[in-house]
Structures are given as structure tokens and as C-alpha cells.
Write a protein that holds these residues in place. Structure first.
Motif, PDB file in Angstrom:
ATOM      1  N   HIS A 412      16.966  80.651  96.719  1.00 39.18           N
ATOM      2  CA  HIS A 412      17.317  81.683  95.742  1.00 39.18           C
ATOM      3  C   HIS A 412      18.828  81.831  95.544  1.00 39.18           C
ATOM      4  O   HIS A 412      19.328  82.911  95.294  1.00 39.18           O
ATOM      5  N   GLU A 413      19.558  80.719  95.678  1.00 38.04           N
ATOM      6  CA  GLU A 413      20.998  80.803  95.515  1.00 38.04           C
ATOM      7  C   GLU A 413      21.376  80.826  94.037  1.00 38.04           C
ATOM      8  O   GLU A 413      22.474  81.192  93.670  1.00 38.04           O
ATOM      9  N   LYS A 414      20.463  80.404  93.198  1.00 42.77           N
ATOM     10  CA  LYS A 414      20.725  80.303  91.770  1.00 42.77           C
ATOM     11  C   LYS A 414      20.032  81.460  91.055  1.00 42.77           C
ATOM     12  O   LYS A 414      18.876  81.749  91.306  1.00 42.77           O
ATOM     13  N   ALA A 415      20.706  82.125  90.157  1.00 43.90           N
ATOM     14  CA  ALA A 415      20.156  83.295  89.480  1.00 43.90           C
ATOM     15  C   ALA A 415      19.087  82.880  88.480  1.00 43.90           C
ATOM     16  O   ALA A 415      19.006  81.730  88.052  1.00 43.90           O
ATOM     17  N   ILE A 416      18.254  83.867  88.104  1.00 47.02           N
ATOM     18  CA  ILE A 416      17.275  83.632  87.044  1.00 47.02           C
ATOM     19  C   ILE A 416      18.013  83.252  85.766  1.00 47.02           C
ATOM     20  O   ILE A 416      18.986  83.884  85.378  1.00 47.02           O
ATOM     21  N   ASN A 417      17.527  82.213  85.114  1.00 49.82           N
ATOM     22  CA  ASN A 417      18.184  81.718  83.912  1.00 49.82           C
ATOM     23  C   ASN A 417      17.179  81.755  82.771  1.00 49.82           C
ATOM     24  O   ASN A 417      16.299  80.903  82.678  1.00 49.82           O
ATOM     25  N   PHE A 418      17.303  82.745  81.886  1.00 47.80           N
ATOM     26  CA  PHE A 418      16.358  82.863  80.782  1.00 47.80           C
ATOM     27  C   PHE A 418      16.596  81.789  79.723  1.00 47.80           C
ATOM     28  O   PHE A 418      15.664  81.367  79.054  1.00 47.80           O
ATOM     29  N   TYR A 419      17.837  81.347  79.588  1.00 49.34           N
ATOM     30  CA  TYR A 419      18.162  80.327  78.595  1.00 49.34           C
ATOM     31  C   TYR A 419      18.307  78.990  79.300  1.00 49.34           C
ATOM     32  O   TYR A 419      19.344  78.662  79.863  1.00 49.34           O
ATOM     33  N   THR A 420      17.235  78.193  79.282  1.00 49.97           N
ATOM     34  CA  THR A 420      17.224  76.916  80.000  1.00 49.97           C
ATOM     35  C   THR A 420      17.612  75.750  79.112  1.00 49.97           C
ATOM     36  O   THR A 420      17.689  74.625  79.566  1.00 49.97           O
ATOM     37  N   LYS A 421      17.790  76.020  77.805  1.00 45.84           N
ATOM     38  CA  LYS A 421      18.089  74.993  76.803  1.00 45.84           C
ATOM     39  C   LYS A 421      16.936  74.010  76.646  1.00 45.84           C
ATOM     40  O   LYS A 421      17.125  72.832  76.331  1.00 45.84           O
ATOM     41  N   ASP A 422      15.723  74.523  76.904  1.00 50.60           N
ATOM     42  CA  ASP A 422      14.541  73.690  76.708  1.00 50.60           C
ATOM     43  C   ASP A 422      14.436  73.284  75.240  1.00 50.60           C
ATOM     44  O   ASP A 422      14.489  74.125  74.347  1.00 50.60           O
ATOM     45  N   GLN A 423      14.299  71.990  74.997  1.00 49.75           N
ATOM     46  CA  GLN A 423      14.259  71.468  73.639  1.00 49.75           C
ATOM     47  C   GLN A 423      12.808  71.197  73.244  1.00 49.75           C
ATOM     48  O   GLN A 423      12.111  70.443  73.899  1.00 49.75           O
ATOM     49  N   SER A 424      12.358  71.837  72.194  1.00 49.21           N
ATOM     50  CA  SER A 424      11.001  71.597  71.696  1.00 49.21           C
ATOM     51  C   SER A 424      10.953  71.952  70.216  1.00 49.21           C
ATOM     52  O   SER A 424      11.558  72.938  69.777  1.00 49.21           O
ATOM     53  N   LEU A 508      10.024  81.281  85.157  1.00 43.34           N
ATOM     54  CA  LEU A 508      11.280  81.741  85.760  1.00 43.34           C
ATOM     55  C   LEU A 508      11.646  80.901  86.983  1.00 43.34           C
ATOM     56  O   LEU A 508      12.816  80.568  87.198  1.00 43.34           O
ATOM     57  N   ARG A 509      10.636  80.574  87.783  1.00 41.29           N
ATOM     58  CA  ARG A 509      10.919  79.740  88.961  1.00 41.29           C
ATOM     59  C   ARG A 509      11.483  78.395  88.525  1.00 41.29           C
ATOM     60  O   ARG A 509      12.430  77.874  89.110  1.00 41.29           O
ATOM     61  N   ASN A 510      10.899  77.825  87.497  1.00 41.28           N
ATOM     62  CA  ASN A 510      11.368  76.539  87.004  1.00 41.28           C
ATOM     63  C   ASN A 510      12.764  76.631  86.393  1.00 41.28           C
ATOM     64  O   ASN A 510      13.526  75.663  86.402  1.00 41.28           O
ATOM     65  N   SER A 511      13.129  77.817  85.885  1.00 41.88           N
ATOM     66  CA  SER A 511      14.435  77.970  85.243  1.00 41.88           C
ATOM     67  C   SER A 511      15.586  77.754  86.213  1.00 41.88           C
ATOM     68  O   SER A 511      16.716  77.522  85.793  1.00 41.88           O
ATOM     69  N   ARG A 512      15.286  77.828  87.516  1.00 38.44           N
ATOM     70  CA  ARG A 512      16.343  77.628  88.523  1.00 38.44           C
ATOM     71  C   ARG A 512      16.579  76.166  88.842  1.00 38.44           C
ATOM     72  O   ARG A 512      17.527  75.832  89.549  1.00 38.44           O
ATOM     73  N   THR A 513      15.700  75.301  88.399  1.00 41.33           N
ATOM     74  CA  THR A 513      15.799  73.899  88.770  1.00 41.33           C
ATOM     75  C   THR A 513      16.584  73.116  87.738  1.00 41.33           C
ATOM     76  O   THR A 513      16.887  73.600  86.642  1.00 41.33           O
ATOM     77  N   ASP A 514      16.865  71.893  88.076  1.00 40.85           N
ATOM     78  CA  ASP A 514      17.547  70.999  87.139  1.00 40.85           C
ATOM     79  C   ASP A 514      16.549  70.209  86.299  1.00 40.85           C
ATOM     80  O   ASP A 514      16.941  69.382  85.485  1.00 40.85           O
ATOM     81  N   ARG A 515      15.255  70.453  86.519  1.00 33.76           N
ATOM     82  CA  ARG A 515      14.206  69.744  85.776  1.00 33.76           C
ATOM     83  C   ARG A 515      13.397  70.777  84.991  1.00 33.76           C
ATOM     84  O   ARG A 515      12.298  71.147  85.376  1.00 33.76           O
ATOM     85  N   VAL A 516      13.972  71.235  83.900  1.00 30.22           N
ATOM     86  CA  VAL A 516      13.330  72.294  83.115  1.00 30.22           C
ATOM     87  C   VAL A 516      12.066  71.757  82.454  1.00 30.22           C
ATOM     88  O   VAL A 516      12.062  70.677  81.875  1.00 30.22           O
TER      89      VAL A 516
END
Length: 767
Positions: A412-424, A508-516
Motif C-alpha cells: 500500500h505504498e502507492k495511493a489510489i489512482n482514479f485516473y489510470t489512463k486506461d485506453q479503450s 482500485l486495487r489494479n489502479s496501483r499496479t503498472d499493468r492497468v
């Protein structure tokens, strides 16, 4: 190779690799023969009243030659044919008390003393149950699991529910019929054996015994030989217990793994070994300490936590802790050592343990909500236990605790990131609507597979709204949930997330990873519920900005904040303001033709992208598909042409398009079979049950007299319309409908042999 042959190979591979030697078959056969010679059902049946009790049951004096002694106490019998040790003589249903000398039945808390006459009567009843059971087993062909499960049912009926599942009765049956039943007499051992060998246990005692017997017979082993090999390979019965690994401030996985321990919180309780002089910790003492030190307002919650800490304290070498964070599996931990208290840790109640990293990154249980929101909870659901056995005994261990990209999820070192820049290219909030049978669900599912790709099964949650669906169902609420405390069923209250909250947490859990990755909540029949009530304040989050994130956040309730902190780490205060992230999609289907649907207001509608499927969109797969209708004179009709003709009539009668028939009003699998042929009989039945019923009861309810104008049996009764359809085919309909259909009339004999051109196209037919 079936699962039973595979089990044999597992055991034989172990024998070969370890060079194990099998116990002598000749000795085991001699012992069985000796037992059968004394206690065969024929010998038991021949016992007179004088010898019956002293031959079968414990009585005064030397008991070494009684059936009960042989089954329970005889060393060779216990070692070689399965143990039934434990409990008292009450388990046999009858015995002579050493203290009073009276024959006794009942149970230890409520003994019942019998006269000799009544004891003989009860003894005969038990003897007859044994004999009857043996005769049933001998006369029953037992080759499959289903055979054994039917045997279980018959024994329950004929031998009696009071006797047939008793461990000592099963042991007697298994020694007389050793080729048909196994020597495992308890459900715990039976299930342990089968799960360890990758076989789902039957729900019935004799079903499980039969499953093991099938393996033994395929291997050519007696029970003793099987047991020795199995125990050396897989050990004693295991108890798999979920163990949480974080509190509101920190995740302890890395720390525990490095130190080779597992732990439990509530440091104010202090060292458990100092709480009492008794050998075992008293759970009531722990509960009282929790209530005093942590101000539990709900005694039920305090009792549950005390039970979980007590369970952790009592864990032993046969315990396997499954380390989990929310629904995520992290490790199996075994070789549990003695309890110690580490005052320097916030998880001070600790035990030494061996970590086995046997789960894939992000892996979850088949039934992933079991034990959710608990700290130390024993697994009970069969699919989960079979899965855990498989991973524990056969899983490939990783060398590292987790991938670097996954550490964000755990620490949990990385904050929740609502904007993941997911492209779709797909809309985030999307509703597909149209007439019944236009393929709304089909198109949503096709697009879902394109959106989610390989994560389709894991990242999709599909639900169907209905009139009683509520906010509590959709988002979540506190509910009574069953738990087990010291093996006893009880009820407690816990926050149970709904489908929205479950998919929200995953996004939200996935938003913390580098593999959105994208996550999809798919709602069928969205307008069959009161959407304003179901969505509640979540409604505000549907308004998304240019980045596809909720433009206006809402304040979370205390329940939701606590739940998110538990699932995602951090403190409840970190989750005061909620937004829907850009990697969370919400799609829905809507059929405004359904009766009893709820209207949607404009404010709700404007937050969605609507896509309309027209009445003839996507009909190319059903065009040119023909079927035979009618009785004496067969009519060769194209379904798509018939559908359009009916729709044209409905339109001329001012019936809205959303009440008309889409091309898949009859499911595609009912139109076109796997071999691409048409089943006219099946089509006619479905046409009557679906199309005629829909037209009669709904779409053309006020136009029956015109729509079914030519029905020879009238238009006022649905059954008579179906009867007329069987005889007349499309001739029951108004002449305008018939005029728009190209009807080819042929005699029934020709129809029987005309299967070759059932799939001709419309152009071919017209040619």
C-alpha cells in the motif's frame, strides 16, 4: 486416464521414487479371514439370546473376544483395518456398565439402564442391522461412485439412519466386504484422502468410502498398504485456515515471510500463556479482555474475534494457514510451531511457520468470498478445499514472495489512482436497448470479451436487476453471516459487499499496479428495478469527466470506509471521498417492452451512452433458414420472413417497435443446431411457447381477433390457438401476414425427405 487411475499413478510414483515396501498381503488376508471366521454375519445371525450380548458387546469380565473389542481395541485390527478409537462405549449403542452391572444405552449425559430382556431386544435390533447391511452390500454391484451413493441411500433406508453411518458399523462392513469398502471410517479422513489425490469427495459416507475403494482395487492394495503409502506422502488430516495479514495501518506479509512466522493482532490482550493456569486457554477469558481493552460495543463481534484468536492459539502441525489479503491468495504456511508473544510487534501473538509460495499472482479461490472480513477462519466449502489441497500438495513454489509490480498491492505504498489512463474505445457507462430478441445480451457479451480479453472470467461481474433489487444488494450492507466457533455454527454480522463494491475494489486495487486492466460490471434488465433506489448516491458517480473519472465525488459511509481499508490497506480515513476510476466500466441491457418495468428519469439517462438495436439489426445469421409447419399439408416457411410479416402487421396496428419480434426472439440455438440443420418439431414447440404466448398475452393482447383471425378454433383461448397452429400453421394469422410470406406447400411425405434444402437461402427458394 480417469481421476482414479491418476490417483493410483500418484501413489505408485511415490512408491517407486522412495523405494517404499508394502506390508505383507498374506498377513492381512489371514487376519481378515480370522475375523470373518468368528464374526461373519452368518455367525452373528445364529447367536441365541444367551450368547448374543456377550459375543457382540462390552460386558462384565474379559471382553477380548467380543466384536466391539476387536473393532476398537484389538491392536492388529486397529492398525491394519482402520481405527474407531475415541469416545466411550456409548457409541456402540449398548454395553454393560462396569460400575453398576446394568445394561446401558443412550449417551453419557443421559444414560438409560435396561433390563436383560430389553437389552437382548436392543442387541437383536443392532445385530439384525449389521446382517442386513452386509447382505445389501454383498448383493449390490458397486463399480461407480453413483453405485456407492445409491448404496448409501439404501443402507440409510433399510439398515436405519440410527446405525448405518456409525464408524464401528462401517468398519464391520468394510472388514467383511473388504473388496468393496475402504478402511477409512471418519469423514475427515475420507475427505483428506480424496482431496489429496485430486478427487472431489462425494457428499455421502459410502460414496466416499467407495471412491477410496475404487483406488485401492485399481492399485491392488489392502487398506493397510494404502494407508502406509498415503500417510508417508501426504501426512495426517489437514485443516486449512484463512489468516489475514494486515491491519488498518500495515501489511505484514514481507515481515512474516522474512522471519518465518505468522501472527495475530490485538496486542493489549498480552501473552495468552499468562492468562490462566489451565492447560488450554479459555476463550471466555480472551473475550472479556477484548471487551475491556478494545471497547467492543457488540459482544457478538468480541466473541467472534476471541474465537479466531483462540483458533490461532490452538493451531498445530496439521494446520495449514492460507495467508490472504481480501480475496487475494498469497501463501500456504505449514509446520506451525509453538505460541510466543512478541511485544515489539503490532501482531504480537506469533507462531513459527514454514512459508510455501504456491499461488500465482492475483490468484483467488473458486468461491472467493468465503471467510471474507474474518481474520482466522477455517475453510468449509468443498470447491475451495479441493483447490487449496491441489495448490498445497502439487503447486509449484516461487522463489520470491511476489513480483515487484505486485508489491504495490500488498504494501500500500502507492495511493489510489482514479485516473489510470486506461485506453479503450468503449463507453464507460453504456446501455443497449431494443425490442425483445434483437441480441442485446449477445452484443454486450461479445464486446465484453473484446474489452477484457484474457481477463474475461476474472474481471467481469454479471448481474440481473429485478423489482426487489435494492441498494444493499447492489452496493453492500451489514448482514448476518454464518460462522463456526469451535466447530459450532453461529451467526455474526459483517459488511457483505454487493457486485458494484466488489468490482470497484478490484478496479482500485489494479489502479496501483503498472499493468492497468479494465473491469466490467454488466447489468442485465437494468430497468426492471427502481434504478434511483438501487444506485442511491452512487448515481452521482456516473457523471464522468473528460478522463472518464467521476467528476463529482461522494462521501463514503463508515461501513464502506472500513471495508475499503480492510481490502485495500491504509486507514478508513483514506477513503472518505469516492470516485469511479477510468478502468471501471458499467454496461447494461434494457428492454422497454417488458411489463412492470420502472421508468428512468432524465437525470439518470443523461449519464449513459445509449445504443439502440433495431428490429432487423443483426438478422443475417437467421435469414434463409426454413422450417416445416402445419398438419396435413406442410408449409415450408422462412422464420425471418414470418417474423417480419408479423412485425409489419403489428406496426400497421400502431403497436410500437419495442413490442415487435427481434430476429433472436427465438434463441439462435433453437433455430440452428450444432450440425447446422433445422429441427421443425423443436421450432414449432418453441414458437407456440414463446412467440404465440407473447403475442397473445402481451404485444397483441388488444388485437387478438385480427391477428388470429383465421384460427379455426377461435382467438379467445391460447390453448386453442396452439391447437390450430399445429394443424393450420401460418394460416391462423390474418391474411395480410400470409400475403407477406412466401409459402411453399408440400405433402408430408415430401417434407420427411426434404431435409437437404432446409437451409436454402431466400433467393434460392424464390429461384
Amino acid at each position: 486416464m480417469n481421476e482414479y487411475q491418476r490417483a493410483v499413478e500418484i501413489l505408485k510414483d511415490y512408491v517407486e521414487s522412495e523405494g517404499a515396501e508394502l506390508f505383507s498381503s498374506d498377513n492381512l488376508k489371514r487376519e481378515l479371514d480370522a475375523f470373518k471366521d468368528v464374526f461373519s454375519p452368518e455367525k452373528l445371525e445364529s447367536l441365541d439370546d444367551t450368547n448374543l450380548l456377550s459375543t457382540i458387546f462390552y460386558s462384565l469380565g474379559d471382553n477380548k473376544n467380543t466384536l466391539c473389542y476387536w473393532l476398537e481395541m484389538n491392536g492388529d485390527c486397529r492398525e491394519n483395518f482402520g481405527s474407531i478409537a475415541g469416545g466411550s462405549a456409548y457409541k456402540f449403542g449398548l454395553f454393560q456398565s462396569q460400575k453398576s452391572g446394568n445394561w446401558t444405552t443412550g449417551y453419557s449425559q443421559k444414560p438409560v439402564e435396561l433390563s436383560v430382556e430389553n437389552a437382548v431386544k436392543l442387541g437383536k435390533e443392532i445385530r439384525d442391522a449389521l446382517v442386513k447391511g452386509i447382505n445389501i452390500i454383498r448383493d449390490t454391484k458397486l463399480e461407480t461412485v453413483q453405485d456407492y451413493e445409491r448404496l448409501d441411500d439404501k443402507l440409510k433406508t433399510d439398515v436405519g439412519e440410527k446405525y448405518y453411518e456409525l464408524g464401528w458399523v462401517h468398519k464391520y462392513f468394510s472388514m467383511i466386504c473388504n473388496d468393496k469398502l475402504s478402511g477409512f471410517h471418519t469423514s475427515d479422513w475420507q475427505k483428506h484422502v480424496l482431496r489429496a489425490l485430486k478427487i472431489k469427495p462425494s457428499e455421502k459416507t459410502y460414496g466416499r468410502s467407495g471412491q477410496i475403494s475404487i483406488i485401492q482395487n485399481l492399485a491392488g492394495w489392502y487398506y493397510k498398504q494404502f494407508l502406509d503409502i498415503f500417510r508417508n506422502r501426504f501426512g495426517e488430516v489437514r485443516q486449512f485456515i484463512r489468516l489475514g495479514c494486515s491491519d488498518s495501518t500495515k501489511n505484514y506479509v514481507s515481515e512474516w515471510h522474512e522471519q518465518g512466522v505468522v501472527g495475530f493482532g490485538y496486542p493489549k490482550i498480552g501473552d495468552l500463556t499468562q492468562k490462566t493456569l489451565k492447560k488450554d486457554i479459555d476463550k471466555v477469558v480472551i473475550q472479556r479482555e477484548l471487551e475491556e481493552s478494545y471497547n467492543f460495543s457488540d459482544k457478538k463481534v468480541a466473541s467472534r474475534r476471541a474465537g479466531e484468536l483462540f483458533r490461532f492459539y490452538k493451531s498445530d502441525n496439521n494446520t495449514v494457514f492460507v495467508i490472504m489479503e481480501g480475496e487475494k491468495l498469497i501463501a500456504c504456511v505449514d509446520e506451525i510451531g509453538a505460541y510466543s508473544f512478541n511485544s515489539s510487534s503490532e501482531m504480537p501473538h506469533q507462531k513459527k511457520a514454514n512459508w510455501k509460495l504456491v499461488f500465482d499472482d492475483g490468484e483467488k479461490l473458486p468461491e472467493k468470498t468465503e471467510g471474507l472480513r474474518t481474520i482466522c477462519y477455517p475453510f468449509h466449502k468443498p470447491d475451495n478445499l479441493l483447490f487449496l489441497y491441489n495448490r498445497y500438495y502439487y503447486g509449484k513454489e516461487k522463489s520470491e514472495l511476489m513480483k515487484e509490480t505486485d508489491k504495490n498491492n500488498i504494501n500500500h505504498e502507492k495511493a489510489i489512482n482514479f485516473y489510470t489512463k486506461d485506453q479503450s474505445s468503449f463507453e464507460r457507462n453504456r446501455i443497449i436497448f431494443g425490442a425483445p430478441g434483437t441480441g442485446k445480451s449477445f452484443n454486450l457479451n461479445k464486446d465484453a470479451k473484446e474489452l477484457l480479453k484474457d481477463d474475461y472470467d476474472d474481471n467481469l461481474e454479471r448481474i440481473t436487476f429485478h423489482p426487489d433489487y435494492s441498494y444493499a444488494n447492489f452496493v453492500g450492507t451489514y448482514k448476518p453471516v454464518p460462522v463456526k466457533n469451535d466447530g459450532k455454527d453461529s451467526i455474526t454480522y459483517a459488511y457483505v459487499p454487493g457486485p458494484f463494491m466488489r468490482i470497484y475494489v478490484e478496479a482500485l486495487r489494479n489502479s496501483r499496479t503498472d499493468r492497468v486492466k479494465p473491469f466490467l460490471l454488466l447489468i442485465e434488465e437494468i430497468n426492471r428495478a427502481n434504478v434511483a433506489a438501487v444506485f442511491g448516491d452512487i448515481f452521482q458517480l456516473l457523471d464522468r469527466d473528460s478522463n472518464n473519472v467521476s467528476e463529482y465525488p461522494i462521501h463514503a459511509s463508515e461501513d464502506i470506509k472500513n471495508y475499503l481499508a480492510c481490502e485495500l490497506g491504509g486507514k478508513p480515513a483514506d477513503y472518505c471521498r469516492l470516485r469511479i476510476p477510468d478502468n471501471m466500466f458499467i454496461w447494461a441491457s434494457m428492454n422497454s417492452a417488458d411489463q412492470g418495468v420502472f421508468p428512468m428519469d432524465t437525470a439518470f439517462k443523461r449519464r449513459w451512452s445509449f445504443q439502440y438495436l433495431g428490429i432487423d439489426d443483426g438478422d443475417k445469421d437467421v435469414s434463409g433458414k426454413y422450417v416445416y409447419l402445419g398438419g396435413k399439408e406442410k408449409q415450408k416457411i422462412e422464420w425471418n420472413q414470418l417474423r417480419k410479416a408479423i412485425n409489419e402487421f403489428l406496426a400497421n396496428e400502431n403497436i410500437n417497435e419495442d413490442k415487435q419480434l427481434g430476429p433472436y426472439f427465438i434463441s439462435k440455438h433453437c433455430l440452428i443446431s450444432d450440425n447446422n440443420e433445422f429441427d421443425s418439431d423443436k421450432f414449432c414447440e418453441v414458437f407456440k411457447n414463446k412467440v404465440l404466448m407473447y403475442l397473445f398475452e402481451d404485444a397483441a393482447r388488444q388485437k387478438r381477433s385480427k391477428l388470429f383471425a383465421n384460427s379455426k378454433y377461435g382467438h379467445t383461448r391460447y390453448s386453442k390457438i396452439c391447437e390450430a397452429f399445429d394443424e393450420q400453421g401460418v394460416e391462423i394469422f390474418h391474411k395480410d401476414i400470409q400475403a407477406n410470406i412466401n409459402i411453399k406447400r408440400i405433402d408430408p411425405v415430401s417434407a420427411e425427405s426434404d431435409n437437404s434444402d432446409l437451409l436454402q437461402t431466400d433467393n434460392q427458394e424464390r429461384d
